[in-house]
Design a protein around this motif. Sequence first.
Motif, mmCIF file in Angstrom:
data_model
loop_
_atom_site.group_PDB
_atom_site.id
_atom_site.type_symbol
_atom_site.label_atom_id
_atom_site.label_comp_id
_atom_site.label_asym_id
_atom_site.label_seq_id
_atom_site.Cartn_x
_atom_site.Cartn_y
_atom_site.Cartn_z
ATOM 1 N N ALA A 171 -10.836 1.766 -6.830
ATOM 2 C CA ALA A 171 -10.195 1.740 -5.517
ATOM 3 C C ALA A 171 -9.528 0.389 -5.328
ATOM 4 O O ALA A 171 -10.090 -0.649 -5.705
ATOM 5 C CB ALA A 171 -11.217 1.977 -4.407
ATOM 6 N N VAL A 172 -8.343 0.393 -4.755
ATOM 7 C CA VAL A 172 -7.626 -0.854 -4.500
ATOM 8 C C VAL A 172 -7.266 -0.927 -3.019
ATOM 9 O O VAL A 172 -7.030 0.095 -2.370
ATOM 10 C CB VAL A 172 -6.357 -0.989 -5.372
ATOM 11 C CG1 VAL A 172 -6.722 -1.137 -6.831
ATOM 12 C CG2 VAL A 172 -5.437 0.203 -5.179
ATOM 13 N N VAL B 211 -4.176 -10.447 0.506
ATOM 14 C CA VAL B 211 -5.376 -10.235 -0.308
ATOM 15 C C VAL B 211 -5.202 -8.899 -1.023
ATOM 16 O O VAL B 211 -4.817 -7.902 -0.399
ATOM 17 C CB VAL B 211 -6.663 -10.192 0.542
ATOM 18 C CG1 VAL B 211 -7.851 -9.773 -0.310
ATOM 19 C CG2 VAL B 211 -6.931 -11.543 1.186
ATOM 20 N N PHE B 212 -5.480 -8.893 -2.298
ATOM 21 C CA PHE B 212 -5.449 -7.667 -3.091
ATOM 22 C C PHE B 212 -6.798 -7.534 -3.782
ATOM 23 O O PHE B 212 -7.182 -8.395 -4.577
ATOM 24 C CB PHE B 212 -4.326 -7.715 -4.126
ATOM 25 C CG PHE B 212 -4.066 -6.390 -4.805
ATOM 26 C CD1 PHE B 212 -3.101 -5.526 -4.314
ATOM 27 C CD2 PHE B 212 -4.797 -6.004 -5.918
ATOM 28 C CE1 PHE B 212 -2.861 -4.305 -4.927
ATOM 29 C CE2 PHE B 212 -4.570 -4.787 -6.535
ATOM 30 C CZ PHE B 212 -3.593 -3.927 -6.039
ATOM 31 N N ALA B 213 -7.534 -6.471 -3.456
ATOM 32 C CA ALA B 213 -8.882 -6.277 -4.002
ATOM 33 C C ALA B 213 -8.941 -5.010 -4.838
ATOM 34 O O ALA B 213 -8.383 -3.975 -4.454
ATOM 35 C CB ALA B 213 -9.906 -6.198 -2.873
ATOM 36 N N THR B 214 -9.603 -5.101 -5.972
ATOM 37 C CA THR B 214 -9.843 -3.953 -6.844
ATOM 38 C C THR B 214 -11.347 -3.752 -6.949
ATOM 39 O O THR B 214 -12.077 -4.689 -7.296
ATOM 40 C CB THR B 214 -9.255 -4.176 -8.246
ATOM 41 O OG1 THR B 214 -7.892 -4.588 -8.126
ATOM 42 C CG2 THR B 214 -9.331 -2.906 -9.071
ATOM 43 N N ALA B 215 -11.815 -2.538 -6.635
ATOM 44 C CA ALA B 215 -13.248 -2.234 -6.643
ATOM 45 C C ALA B 215 -13.543 -1.167 -7.686
ATOM 46 O O ALA B 215 -12.927 -0.093 -7.672
ATOM 47 C CB ALA B 215 -13.694 -1.753 -5.268
ATOM 48 N N ASP C 299 -12.968 -7.343 -7.642
ATOM 49 C CA ASP C 299 -12.079 -8.428 -8.053
ATOM 50 C C ASP C 299 -11.111 -8.642 -6.903
ATOM 51 O O ASP C 299 -10.322 -7.753 -6.575
ATOM 52 C CB ASP C 299 -11.366 -7.985 -9.342
ATOM 53 C CG ASP C 299 -10.212 -8.869 -9.763
ATOM 54 O OD1 ASP C 299 -9.439 -9.311 -8.891
ATOM 55 O OD2 ASP C 299 -10.055 -9.085 -10.965
ATOM 56 N N ALA C 300 -11.176 -9.801 -6.242
ATOM 57 C CA ALA C 300 -10.335 -10.064 -5.069
ATOM 58 C C ALA C 300 -9.408 -11.244 -5.341
ATOM 59 O O ALA C 300 -9.857 -12.303 -5.776
ATOM 60 C CB ALA C 300 -11.196 -10.350 -3.845
ATOM 61 N N LYS C 301 -8.133 -11.032 -5.070
ATOM 62 C CA LYS C 301 -7.127 -12.076 -5.283
ATOM 63 C C LYS C 301 -6.501 -12.417 -3.934
ATOM 64 O O LYS C 301 -6.168 -11.532 -3.156
ATOM 65 C CB LYS C 301 -6.056 -11.609 -6.261
ATOM 66 C CG LYS C 301 -6.603 -11.240 -7.640
ATOM 67 C CD LYS C 301 -5.501 -10.722 -8.541
ATOM 68 C CE LYS C 301 -6.028 -10.409 -9.934
ATOM 69 N NZ LYS C 301 -6.955 -9.257 -9.939
ATOM 70 N N ALA D 167 -13.728 -10.016 2.295
ATOM 71 C CA ALA D 167 -14.786 -9.054 2.578
ATOM 72 C C ALA D 167 -14.194 -7.791 3.191
ATOM 73 O O ALA D 167 -14.583 -6.664 2.843
ATOM 74 C CB ALA D 167 -15.833 -9.663 3.499
ATOM 75 N N SER D 168 -13.242 -7.963 4.112
ATOM 76 C CA SER D 168 -12.587 -6.801 4.723
ATOM 77 C C SER D 168 -11.927 -5.934 3.653
ATOM 78 O O SER D 168 -12.092 -4.708 3.639
ATOM 79 C CB SER D 168 -11.525 -7.254 5.737
ATOM 80 O OG SER D 168 -12.114 -7.903 6.828
ATOM 81 N N ALA D 169 -11.180 -6.561 2.756
ATOM 82 C CA ALA D 169 -10.488 -5.802 1.713
ATOM 83 C C ALA D 169 -11.490 -5.065 0.830
ATOM 84 O O ALA D 169 -11.285 -3.897 0.479
ATOM 85 C CB ALA D 169 -9.624 -6.742 0.874
ATOM 86 N N GLY D 170 -12.588 -5.729 0.467
ATOM 87 C CA GLY D 170 -13.611 -5.080 -0.343
ATOM 88 C C GLY D 170 -14.271 -3.920 0.379
ATOM 89 O O GLY D 170 -14.534 -2.863 -0.208
ATOM 90 N N LEU D 171 -14.529 -4.091 1.666
ATOM 91 C CA LEU D 171 -15.183 -3.028 2.442
ATOM 92 C C LEU D 171 -14.270 -1.819 2.622
ATOM 93 O O LEU D 171 -14.730 -0.672 2.527
ATOM 94 C CB LEU D 171 -15.618 -3.574 3.797
ATOM 95 C CG LEU D 171 -16.806 -4.533 3.741
ATOM 96 C CD1 LEU D 171 -16.971 -5.271 5.055
ATOM 97 C CD2 LEU D 171 -18.087 -3.799 3.373
#
Length: 342
Positions: free
Chosen positions: A304-305, A237-241, A173-175, A150-154
């Motif tokens: 955004a990543v 954590v690697f997130a792509t929004a 998309d969160a890995k 959630a932190s990475a997405g925010l």
Amino acid sequence: MTDRMKVAVLGASGFIGAELIRLLSDHPQAEVSFMSSQQHAGKPLGQVVSGLRNSRLAGRRLRAADELSKVDVAFSCLPNGVLPGILDEVSGQADLVLNVAGDYRLRDPGEIAEHYPESAPGWRQQIPYYVPEFTARPSEPVVNLPGCMASAGLYALYPLFRDGLVEPRAVVDAKTGSSGGGTHSTEHPALRDGNVRVHKLHGHRHAPEIRQALATWTGTEPELQFSAFSLPVARGVFATAYTWLREGVDAGQVRRAYARAYADAPFVRMSNGRSPMAFPMLKTVVGSNTAEVGVSVEGSRCVAVSALDNLIKGGAGQAVQAMNRVFGLEETLGLPEVGAWP
């Protein structure tokens, strides 16, 4: 402050609990005075957590949570559902309780029952949800911290919705690495190594957390597709929004929105995005309390990543950062800004 704060770590034998002890051991204003583990009570810390066997706290014995005596701060890293049953006792012994588990992250009773059924009986709506970069310093005695994905997405989405630059919908998309599954994960290393697989395509509990937070902070609750995947790494954590710009919005406005949002955030760094290697990556953040964010625009499409260490910026480090802010200390105190390279 002249006197060091006494701190307790509840759930010290888990990954985040152990990471908290490691960070707090080097904190100039904190002293770890109590460490609990229901399963390992009575055993020395270094015998239970191999990664801390060279710590000066290695010989200290873990205790049962109900033995907690007066402390300034109690960090709760207990499994979901445990803290609500003992919160009155813990808050009676601690001036501040920082909960790293998910017990009080959501406000909607239906979503709590769906995503945190163990926590639902002890739910307390008044407990604030706190992310240091986005919310004012809390004054309440109990605070709940965000989830790692959630932190990475925010971090990836917040500037866009704060400035009203995108349509009210997003795909994230969160890995995540294997430590996100905790110490009791049953996945065999042979299945994780060299493999990327689906964790949860729909219905992940971090989705309502992100929607709720954005609605609270920006006034927009987006339609959100959140999917999670497992990476063959221990940490990170690697997130792509993915979002869609409103008509008339250009790349310059997007870049300025991110620059404004994180101008005073010591642990959120914007990458310049001039080459693929300049964008966020796990290697530059794992081992640190830093989250990297990068953004790219083509036409109306915005990507955004963000990258962070799930056990530090997504857990223990975020909690220490919150403690620093609540007690008026330097926000960066005792926290690593640089990851291990390579």
